[in-house]
Design a protein around this motif. Structure first.
Motif, PDB file in Angstrom:
ATOM      1  N   ARG A 375       8.120  33.137 -60.993  1.00 48.46           N
ATOM      2  CA  ARG A 375       8.586  32.225 -62.033  1.00 48.46           C
ATOM      3  C   ARG A 375      10.110  32.225 -62.040  1.00 48.46           C
ATOM      4  N   GLY A 376      10.678  31.124 -62.547  1.00 45.95           N
ATOM      5  CA  GLY A 376      12.131  31.033 -62.595  1.00 45.95           C
ATOM      6  C   GLY A 376      12.619  29.595 -62.475  1.00 45.95           C
ATOM      7  N   ASP A 377      13.923  29.465 -62.273  1.00 41.70           N
ATOM      8  CA  ASP A 377      14.568  28.147 -62.209  1.00 41.70           C
ATOM      9  C   ASP A 377      14.084  27.296 -61.049  1.00 41.70           C
ATOM     10  N   ASN A 378      13.523  27.945 -60.039  1.00 47.64           N
ATOM     11  CA  ASN A 378      13.169  27.233 -58.809  1.00 47.64           C
ATOM     12  C   ASN A 378      11.764  26.647 -58.801  1.00 47.64           C
ATOM     13  N   ILE A 379      10.971  26.924 -59.817  1.00 49.00           N
ATOM     14  CA  ILE A 379       9.567  26.528 -59.786  1.00 49.00           C
ATOM     15  C   ILE A 379       9.410  25.039 -60.111  1.00 49.00           C
ATOM     16  N   MET A 380       8.627  24.362 -59.283  1.00 45.41           N
ATOM     17  CA  MET A 380       8.389  22.925 -59.432  1.00 45.41           C
ATOM     18  C   MET A 380       7.941  22.562 -60.844  1.00 45.41           C
ATOM     19  N   LYS A 381       8.097  21.272 -61.179  1.00 39.94           N
ATOM     20  CA  LYS A 381       7.583  20.758 -62.437  1.00 39.94           C
ATOM     21  C   LYS A 381       6.052  20.746 -62.424  1.00 39.94           C
ATOM     22  N   GLY A 382       5.471  20.521 -61.253  1.00 40.49           N
ATOM     23  CA  GLY A 382       4.019  20.447 -61.113  1.00 40.49           C
ATOM     24  C   GLY A 382       3.663  19.563 -59.947  1.00 40.49           C
ATOM     25  N   TYR A 383       2.361  19.382 -59.732  1.00 40.42           N
ATOM     26  CA  TYR A 383       1.896  18.488 -58.672  1.00 40.42           C
ATOM     27  C   TYR A 383       1.708  17.088 -59.250  1.00 40.42           C
ATOM     28  N   THR A 390      -2.109  21.603 -60.932  1.00 38.73           N
ATOM     29  CA  THR A 390      -0.913  22.154 -61.566  1.00 38.73           C
ATOM     30  C   THR A 390      -1.275  23.308 -62.489  1.00 38.73           C
ATOM     31  N   ALA A 391      -2.304  23.102 -63.316  1.00 35.20           N
ATOM     32  CA  ALA A 391      -2.723  24.148 -64.252  1.00 35.20           C
ATOM     33  C   ALA A 391      -3.190  25.397 -63.523  1.00 35.20           C
ATOM     34  N   GLU A 392      -3.892  25.208 -62.410  1.00 33.03           N
ATOM     35  CA  GLU A 392      -4.369  26.346 -61.627  1.00 33.03           C
ATOM     36  C   GLU A 392      -3.214  27.094 -60.986  1.00 33.03           C
ATOM     37  N   ALA A 393      -2.264  26.361 -60.418  1.00 32.77           N
ATOM     38  CA  ALA A 393      -1.140  27.000 -59.710  1.00 32.77           C
ATOM     39  C   ALA A 393      -0.168  27.679 -60.665  1.00 32.77           C
ATOM     40  N   LEU A 394      -0.002  27.134 -61.871  1.00 32.91           N
ATOM     41  CA  LEU A 394       1.002  27.647 -62.809  1.00 32.91           C
ATOM     42  C   LEU A 394       0.382  28.399 -63.979  1.00 32.91           C
ATOM     43  N   ARG A 395      -0.828  28.886 -63.806  1.00 30.23           N
ATOM     44  CA  ARG A 395      -1.511  29.550 -64.916  1.00 30.23           C
ATOM     45  C   ARG A 395      -0.738  30.798 -65.363  1.00 30.23           C
ATOM     46  N   GLY A 396      -0.718  30.977 -66.669  1.00 28.09           N
ATOM     47  CA  GLY A 396      -0.035  32.135 -67.238  1.00 28.09           C
ATOM     48  C   GLY A 396       1.477  32.059 -67.144  1.00 28.09           C
ATOM     49  N   HIS A 400       1.355  30.721 -58.671  1.00 31.10           N
ATOM     50  CA  HIS A 400       0.509  31.545 -57.812  1.00 31.10           C
ATOM     51  C   HIS A 400       0.619  31.039 -56.379  1.00 31.10           C
ATOM     52  N   SER A 401       1.189  31.867 -55.525  1.00 27.36           N
ATOM     53  CA  SER A 401       1.599  31.435 -54.185  1.00 27.36           C
ATOM     54  C   SER A 401       0.451  31.312 -53.195  1.00 27.36           C
ATOM     55  N   GLY A 402      -0.620  32.081 -53.413  1.00 25.30           N
ATOM     56  CA  GLY A 402      -1.670  32.141 -52.400  1.00 25.30           C
ATOM     57  C   GLY A 402      -1.327  33.073 -51.252  1.00 25.30           C
ATOM     58  N   ASP A 403      -0.196  33.778 -51.366  1.00 21.50           N
ATOM     59  CA  ASP A 403       0.216  34.742 -50.348  1.00 21.50           C
ATOM     60  C   ASP A 403      -0.041  36.155 -50.845  1.00 21.50           C
ATOM     61  N   LEU A 404      -0.502  37.000 -49.956  1.00 18.67           N
ATOM     62  CA  LEU A 404      -0.729  38.397 -50.273  1.00 18.67           C
ATOM     63  C   LEU A 404       0.493  39.218 -49.888  1.00 18.67           C
ATOM     64  N   GLY A 405       0.844  40.173 -50.735  1.00 19.49           N
ATOM     65  CA  GLY A 405       2.008  40.998 -50.438  1.00 19.49           C
ATOM     66  C   GLY A 405       1.957  42.320 -51.167  1.00 19.49           C
ATOM     67  N   THR A 406       2.979  43.126 -50.918  1.00 19.75           N
ATOM     68  CA  THR A 406       3.150  44.403 -51.615  1.00 19.75           C
ATOM     69  C   THR A 406       4.575  44.486 -52.140  1.00 19.75           C
TER      70      THR A 406
END
Length: 517
Positions: A375-383, A390-396, A400-406
């Protein structure tokens, strides 16, 4: 704007950088400022063509007038289908100047794919480079979109006939500036709406705090400008900082190194496949690359062996970052003022937060694998036109990137894989990137892509598609055995094939197109 077509004559008097007042967030004001403060400095170079900031500003003002003639008004969506040629920034800033929205469209798309984007985005007008006109013409029949075809020389004459549009239309920070269509790896492409604020903050942070770019820099322009990485980190960053952008219409290692030598490039931007190609290019030592001070990698995970190889071959620092179209794109980056952690994509950039969460969206402990959320200044307005996605990607409140990381104890993020790329063999999770990193250390392997294939006994089996280095030989059995000695038994690829790895126009490996039986 090609080598045999003279640039439009500069006429700075035709524009007024202050016409909208200080409150406007229109990104085109970066160009008018540079045209006022540094009119004769080179803004764009492409082959024999050089556009000063004054000439680029004037040409974009004329392009704006042409678009207005075709009925484009503030807020309208305009498709731009063009390779990395000097006409791209001319039209791009012409669209923005009008207060319209740029819809950069992949030039390699076919008519049906173009039609979908034009219909979904409601494009009124499209500006299309001549070599891509046939597919655009078919799409125009389906959508009724008004197509302006850019024929080198003829388009210059057409711009010369226009009266430069003096006004730069005022825009608010939250107004949409660009709509980027995602690659559609999980269905129909979606249009990520990026605002002036999204792009503006990402550009300023990138140039001021990550790349330390300024008027003395020459940026390598080999990343496709229709893509978020090239658009934000090279085109917009160059215009914002007063740097010169040296364009390369089609990447080739020899051509790229020639541009670096001829234009005295200081910052090189690339995706991993570009760096692999440079590293494997046998004749690289004959080019003078001494002006390079920094290399930047993004778009996909960079194998550590390639990172070290590039730094040694070109005597520079290579910093890897991470982002997506939906994040404008830069979200994390290895900072130039801090120790680099090879294999990681660094820390969240200023104004951005990132964390790792489990399937329940709760934070996972340090070192555990989960989904990267931002989250932050760089996050799109939506699809665009897609409230559900949009609701699924920006929930909470987190993207949600769909990328796995540590996440490690210092806050550095390591990309493990895409959620959808994870392989489950006999109930064990296998992350292709881990296997690929190992394969890259084999002396005969130039490129590697690991995928899962359906298997009746194990659910999925692990398969590797390998491109060998020129002049080397290794059998599938030898490579399989070599890997099995160095990784857990459930992780090594039982299936090894040799061939060319499919890639998209940005150089990203297209795993969905890899077919291994």
């Amino acid at each position: 704007m090609t080598g045999d077509a003279a640039p439009v004559s500069p006429d700075p008097s035709g524009t007024d950088a202050s016409s909208t007042g200080e409150e406007s967030a229109n990104l085109a004001l970066w160009l008018t400022r540079q045209a006022t403060e540094r009119p004769d400095a080179a803004a764009i170079r492409q082959g024999e063509v050089t556009l000063s900031f004054a000439a680029l500003n004037d040409a974009s003002a004329r392009a704006a007038a042409l678009l207005a003639e075709h009925g484009v008004r503030p807020g309208d969506h305009v498709s731009l289908i063009m390779p990395n040629v000097a006409y791209f920034p001319i039209v791009y800033y012409g669209i923005l100047r009008l207060g319209a929205v740029v819809v950069p469209t992949n030039p390699l798309l076919k008519s049906g794919e173009i039609s979908y984007i034009w219909q979904d985005s409601g494009c009124r007008v499209a500006v299309v480079f001549a070599m891509f006109a046939p597919d655009a013409a078919l799409a125009a029949k389906d959508t009724g979109t008004d197509v302006i075809t850019v024929v080198p020389g003829e388009f210059d004459a057409l711009l010369a006939e226009q009266q430069p549009l003096a006004e730069v239309t005022a825009r608010e920070e939250q107004d949409t500036a660009v709509i980027l269509y995602t690659s559609g790896t999980t269905g129909r492409p979606k249009g990520a709406e990026l605002s002036n604020h999204n792009i503006g903050t990402n550009v300023r942070t990138s140039m001021d705090e990550l790349f330390s770019g300024g008027p003395d820099d020459v940026l390598f322009g080999g990343l496709p400008l229709f893509h978020s990485f090239g658009q934000t980190c090279t085109l917009n960053s160059a215009v914002y900082a007063g740097s010169c952008l040296a364009l390369l219409p089609k990447f080739d290692p020899a051509a790229a190194l020639q541009v670096v030598q001829d234009e005295k490039v200081t910052i090189f931007y690339g995706v991993p496949t570009m760096y692999v190609a440079l590293l494997q290019f046998a004749d690289k030592e004959r080019f003078d690359t001494s002006t390079l001070r920094l290399a930047v990698s993004g778009g996909a995970s960079l194998p550590v062996e390639v990172l070290h190889g590039i730094e040694e071959a070109f005597d520079l620092r290579l910093l890897e970052g991470y982002g997506l179209s939906e994040t404008s794109p830069v979200a994390t980056f290895n900072r130039p003022d801090r120790p680099t952690k090879p294999g990681t994509v660094g820390l969240p950039i200023p104004g951005v937060e990132a964390k790792i969460v489990g399937p329940d969206d709760h934070d996972v402990p340090v070192g555990e694998i989960g989904e990267i959320v931002i989250r932050g200044d760089n996050i799109m307005k939506g699809y665009l036109n897609n409230a559900a996605a949009t609701a699924e990607a920006l929930r909470g409140g987190w993207f949600h990137s769909g990328d796995l990381g540590t996440l490690d104890e210092d806050g550095y993020i390591t990309i493990v894989d895409r959620v959808k790329d994870m392989i489950v063999r006999n109930g064990y999770n296998v992350y292709p990137r881990e296997v690929e990193e190992l394969l890259y250390t084999h002396p005969a392997v130039a490129e590697a892509a690991v995928v899962g294939v359906p298997d009746a006994s194990h659910g999925e089996e692990i398969a590797a598609l390998i491109t060998l280095k020129e002049g080397t030989e290794v059998s599938a059995d030898e490579l399989r055995d070599w890997t099995a000695e160095r990784i857990a038994a459930y992780k090594y690829p039982r299936i090894v094939k040799f061939g060319t790895i499919p890639k998209g126009p940005t150089g990203k490996i297209l795993k969905r197109e890899i077919k291994i039986n």
